[in-house]
Design a protein around this motif. Structure first.
Motif, PDB file in Angstrom:
ATOM      1  N   LYS A  84       9.580  -0.032   2.295  1.00  0.00           N
ATOM      2  CA  LYS A  84      10.160  -1.024   3.209  1.00  0.00           C
ATOM      3  C   LYS A  84      10.708  -0.357   4.466  1.00  0.00           C
ATOM      4  CE  LYS A  84      13.506  -4.832   3.382  1.00  0.00           C
ATOM      5  NZ  LYS A  84      14.058  -4.403   4.687  1.00  0.00           N
ATOM      6  N   GLN A  85      11.406   0.761   4.299  1.00  0.00           N
ATOM      7  CA  GLN A  85      11.987   1.436   5.457  1.00  0.00           C
ATOM      8  C   GLN A  85      10.913   2.035   6.366  1.00  0.00           C
ATOM      9  OE1 GLN A  85      14.893   4.165   3.884  1.00  0.00           O
ATOM     10  NE2 GLN A  85      16.377   2.550   3.508  1.00  0.00           N
TER      11      GLN A  85
ATOM     12  N   LEU B 165       7.858   1.751  11.480  1.00  0.00           N
ATOM     13  CA  LEU B 165       6.555   1.848  12.135  1.00  0.00           C
ATOM     14  C   LEU B 165       6.129   0.534  12.779  1.00  0.00           C
ATOM     15  CD1 LEU B 165       4.465   4.074   9.714  1.00  0.00           C
ATOM     16  CD2 LEU B 165       5.403   4.685  11.935  1.00  0.00           C
ATOM     17  N   MET B 166       6.439  -0.565  12.143  1.00  0.00           N
ATOM     18  CA  MET B 166       5.971  -1.854  12.659  1.00  0.00           C
ATOM     19  C   MET B 166       6.922  -2.467  13.683  1.00  0.00           C
ATOM     20  SD  MET B 166       3.107  -2.151  11.029  1.00  0.00           S
ATOM     21  CE  MET B 166       2.441  -3.785  10.726  1.00  0.00           C
ATOM     22  N   TYR B 167       8.216  -2.178  13.563  1.00  0.00           N
ATOM     23  CA  TYR B 167       9.196  -2.817  14.448  1.00  0.00           C
ATOM     24  C   TYR B 167       9.952  -1.843  15.331  1.00  0.00           C
ATOM     25  CZ  TYR B 167       8.433  -6.987  11.625  1.00  0.00           C
ATOM     26  OH  TYR B 167       7.862  -8.054  10.979  1.00  0.00           O
TER      27      TYR B 167
ATOM     28  N   THR C 243      14.048   4.140  -4.429  1.00  0.00           N
ATOM     29  CA  THR C 243      12.868   3.709  -5.173  1.00  0.00           C
ATOM     30  C   THR C 243      11.649   3.670  -4.251  1.00  0.00           C
ATOM     31  OG1 THR C 243      13.167   1.355  -4.668  1.00  0.00           O
ATOM     32  CG2 THR C 243      14.354   2.244  -6.604  1.00  0.00           C
ATOM     33  N   PRO C 244      10.447   3.647  -4.832  1.00  0.00           N
ATOM     34  CA  PRO C 244       9.244   3.489  -3.998  1.00  0.00           C
ATOM     35  C   PRO C 244       9.301   2.252  -3.107  1.00  0.00           C
ATOM     36  CG  PRO C 244       8.618   4.196  -6.182  1.00  0.00           C
ATOM     37  CD  PRO C 244      10.091   3.916  -6.235  1.00  0.00           C
ATOM     38  N   ALA C 245       9.804   1.152  -3.646  1.00  0.00           N
ATOM     39  CA  ALA C 245       9.879  -0.098  -2.869  1.00  0.00           C
ATOM     40  C   ALA C 245      10.824   0.054  -1.686  1.00  0.00           C
ATOM     41  CB  ALA C 245      10.316  -1.251  -3.763  1.00  0.00           C
ATOM     42  N   GLU C 246      11.965   0.702  -1.897  1.00  0.00           N
ATOM     43  CA  GLU C 246      12.928   0.893  -0.807  1.00  0.00           C
ATOM     44  C   GLU C 246      12.351   1.775   0.292  1.00  0.00           C
ATOM     45  OE1 GLU C 246      17.213   0.611  -3.179  1.00  0.00           O
ATOM     46  OE2 GLU C 246      16.060   2.493  -3.205  1.00  0.00           O
TER      47      GLU C 246
ATOM     48  N   ALA D 294       0.830  -1.209   0.000  1.00  0.00           N
ATOM     49  CA  ALA D 294       0.000   0.000   0.000  1.00  0.00           C
ATOM     50  C   ALA D 294       0.864   1.259   0.000  1.00  0.00           C
ATOM     51  CB  ALA D 294      -0.931  -0.009   1.215  1.00  0.00           C
ATOM     52  N   LEU D 295       1.883   1.283   0.845  1.00  0.00           N
ATOM     53  CA  LEU D 295       2.775   2.441   0.884  1.00  0.00           C
ATOM     54  C   LEU D 295       3.561   2.589  -0.410  1.00  0.00           C
ATOM     55  CD1 LEU D 295       4.231   2.595   4.490  1.00  0.00           C
ATOM     56  CD2 LEU D 295       3.227   4.470   3.208  1.00  0.00           C
TER      57      LEU D 295
END
Length: 207
Positions: free
Chosen positions: A182-183, A188-190, A176-179, A96-97
């Motif tokens: 992921k960050q 936020l999650m960890y 990139t959008p993917a990088e 989504a992000l």
């Protein structure tokens, strides 16, 4: 057939003018952009501009409105539906992000205008925050996120991260959008603590 061709050519001409205007506004700013530079960039004559737009202000406003509308529709479409398996959740949040970052980099000139240059930029970001908050609260109610986390704060943090990462890494082409997705998800999650220390720190917060 001739009518259809004229209609198609008109749409193409209008799009070329919009794209050229977006580039000029993004590079020069609204006040330093002239209709003459827009039509030169698009490969048209100045009278042809006024066949499609009554003024420079009108084309600028359309660019801003289109950006806001498209971004709002995208964000609303990204809400996670109930029933996602736990092992799939992280992947779906990241996707989504990534879609948001991909949208922002797909037309960097409109993004620069909509997020940073337009007088309505703050209102656009406030509307985006509201869309994200609505999504996050629904996803929290579905059990995807902790019930004790204030989602209004999360939404504000997300917008801040998206805005700054877009300006410093995405638009300059450094990541990139993917990088970036992921960050953001990783933080936020960890969080920032090493994984082995997270459990102990979690217990301290509860004391």
């Amino acid at each position: 057939m001739l009518v259809r061709e004229k209609g198609w050519k008109g749409k193409e001409s209008r799009k070329r003018l919009l794209d050229a205007a977006a580039e000029e506004f993004a590079l020069r700013g609204f006040h330093d952009t002239k209709v003459s530079t827009i039509v030169k960039q698009a490969g048209f004559t100045q009278p042809s501009f006024y066949l499609y737009f009554p003024s420079k202000e009108a084309v600028f406003e359309e660019i801003v409105q289109e950006f806001q509308s498209d971004l709002g529709e995208l964000t609303a479409s990204l809400r996670l539906e109930p029933g996602i398996e736990p092992e799939e959740l992280l992947k779906r949040v990241m996707q989504a992000l990534e879609k948001i970052f991909r949208f922002l980099v797909r037309n960097p000139h409109k993004t620069r205008i909509g997020l940073f240059l337009a007088p309505q930029a703050e209102q656009i970001k406030e509307a985006l925050t509201a869309h994200l908050l609505e999504n996050l609260r629904a996803e929290q109610a579905a059990g995807y996120f902790r019930s004790d986390v204030e989602m209004a704060t999360v939404a504000e943090c997300l917008i801040g991260m998206i805005e700054r990462l877009t300006a410093t890494y995405l638009l300059p082409g450094k990541k990139t959008p993917a990088e970036l997705a992921k960050q953001v998800v990783d933080v936020l999650m960890y969080g920032m603590l090493p994984r082995e220390k997270q459990a102990g720190q979690s217990n301290k917060w509860e004391e």
